[in-house]
Design a protein around this motif. Structure first.
Motif, PDB file in Angstrom:
ATOM      1  N   TRP A  66       4.461   0.155   0.496  1.00  0.00           N
ATOM      2  CA  TRP A  66       5.667   0.582  -0.224  1.00  0.00           C
ATOM      3  C   TRP A  66       5.274   1.730  -1.124  1.00  0.00           C
ATOM      4  O   TRP A  66       4.461   1.509  -2.027  1.00  0.00           O
ATOM      5  CB  TRP A  66       6.246  -0.563  -1.044  1.00  0.00           C
ATOM      6  N   PRO A  67       5.779   2.935  -0.908  1.00  0.00           N
ATOM      7  CA  PRO A  67       6.749   3.307   0.126  1.00  0.00           C
ATOM      8  C   PRO A  67       6.139   3.233   1.521  1.00  0.00           C
ATOM      9  O   PRO A  67       4.939   3.449   1.700  1.00  0.00           O
ATOM     10  CB  PRO A  67       7.100   4.754  -0.232  1.00  0.00           C
ATOM     11  N   GLY A  68       7.010   2.959   2.498  1.00  0.00           N
ATOM     12  CA  GLY A  68       6.549   2.911   3.870  1.00  0.00           C
ATOM     13  C   GLY A  68       7.496   2.161   4.778  1.00  0.00           C
ATOM     14  O   GLY A  68       8.553   1.685   4.345  1.00  0.00           O
ATOM     15  N   PRO A  69       7.114   1.998   6.051  1.00  0.00           N
ATOM     16  CA  PRO A  69       7.998   1.409   7.068  1.00  0.00           C
ATOM     17  C   PRO A  69       7.957  -0.116   7.097  1.00  0.00           C
ATOM     18  O   PRO A  69       7.751  -0.736   8.148  1.00  0.00           O
ATOM     19  CB  PRO A  69       7.455   2.007   8.369  1.00  0.00           C
ATOM     20  N   LEU A  70       8.139  -0.722   5.943  1.00  0.00           N
ATOM     21  CA  LEU A  70       8.102  -2.182   5.808  1.00  0.00           C
ATOM     22  C   LEU A  70       9.336  -2.652   5.061  1.00  0.00           C
ATOM     23  O   LEU A  70       9.576  -2.246   3.918  1.00  0.00           O
ATOM     24  CB  LEU A  70       6.849  -2.616   5.050  1.00  0.00           C
ATOM     25  N   THR A  71      10.129  -3.501   5.717  1.00  0.00           N
ATOM     26  CA  THR A  71      11.276  -4.158   5.084  1.00  0.00           C
ATOM     27  C   THR A  71      10.925  -5.620   4.877  1.00  0.00           C
ATOM     28  O   THR A  71      10.462  -6.291   5.802  1.00  0.00           O
ATOM     29  CB  THR A  71      12.530  -4.045   5.964  1.00  0.00           C
ATOM     30  N   VAL A  72      11.135  -6.122   3.660  1.00  0.00           N
ATOM     31  CA  VAL A  72      10.780  -7.499   3.319  1.00  0.00           C
ATOM     32  C   VAL A  72      12.048  -8.268   2.955  1.00  0.00           C
ATOM     33  O   VAL A  72      12.820  -7.832   2.091  1.00  0.00           O
ATOM     34  CB  VAL A  72       9.781  -7.536   2.148  1.00  0.00           C
TER      35      VAL A  72
END
Length: 222
Positions: free
Chosen positions: A94-100
């Motif tokens: 985070w930031p980045g391509p990860l949704t939690v």
């Protein structure tokens, strides 16, 4: 067709951000660039705006949109609790391509759809998205495509699909495009809403092995 703002031109970017703020405040949907795909964005705290976002995509309340935030502090205000075991993963991506997916803060007065008391949160790794989020606060954001169509990595494709369903498009050129063959260009979605376990519910550009290296046994098999 919606207005397109060329974000490579400083004057156009400034005009676009101003227009985006105005549209969000008025309950309209807009298209913004992220690090993975273009997204359709609306005020996360406006029921009418979220309903408009879902209608623009041809989706119903059974497909609640994720919420994008500018930083970890903004994320913490939306979640009931962020498990300490996730911290190394969030530090790295985070930031980045990860949704939690986490349990939502129960005091929040919003309606994202049929969430079951959860919220899917992401900090996107794109300067235009981050800059806008710092001005608007959390935004409900889903990929800027009609339901069942590919998620666009070009602004023109998003504008063509959504048309006048959105107020404007912030055009930052080609985004994302780093998914492995057979995987989605979007973020990897990790469900952490149940204590003691994390499950990948959508494999995106962040590999499973990378997540496993950060959180170990917390990640469920399969």
């Amino acid at each position: 067709m919606p207005a397109l703002y060329d974000c490579s031109d400083p004057a156009s970017l400034l005009d676009g951000i101003r227009a985006a703020r105005t549209a969000i405040a008025a309950g309209r949907s807009i298209v913004i660039p992220t690090d993975t795909v273009y997204g359709i964005a609306a005020d996360a705290f406006s029921h009418e705006a979220v309903a408009g976002l879902l209608a623009a995509k041809g989706r119903d309340r059974g497909f609640p949109p994720p919420v994008l935030v500018a930083d970890r502090h903004m994320a913490a205000a939306l979640a009931e609790r962020v498990p300490a075991e996730l911290e190394p993963l969030l530090d790295a991506h985070w930031p980045g391509p990860l949704t939690v997916i986490l349990r939502a803060q129960p005091s929040l007065t919003w309606d994202l759809g049929d969430t079951g008391g959860t919220v899917a949160i992401r900090v996107p790794d794109h300067p235009i998205a981050i800059g806008l989020l710092r001005e608007t606060g959390p935004l409900a954001v889903s990929s800027a495509n009609l339901h069942g169509m590919p998620a666009p990595t070009e602004a023109a494709a998003a504008a063509e699909m959504l048309g006048d369903r959105v107020a404007l498009v912030l055009d930052a050129g080609t985004v994302g495009g780093s998914a492995a063959p057979g995987e989605q260009n979007g973020s990897t979605i990790l469900d952490c809403s149940t204590d003691g376990v994390a499950r990948i519910v959508r494999q995106g550009v962040l590999p499973r092995a990378t997540i496993a290296a950060a959180i170990g046994e917390l990640l469920a098999s399969g």
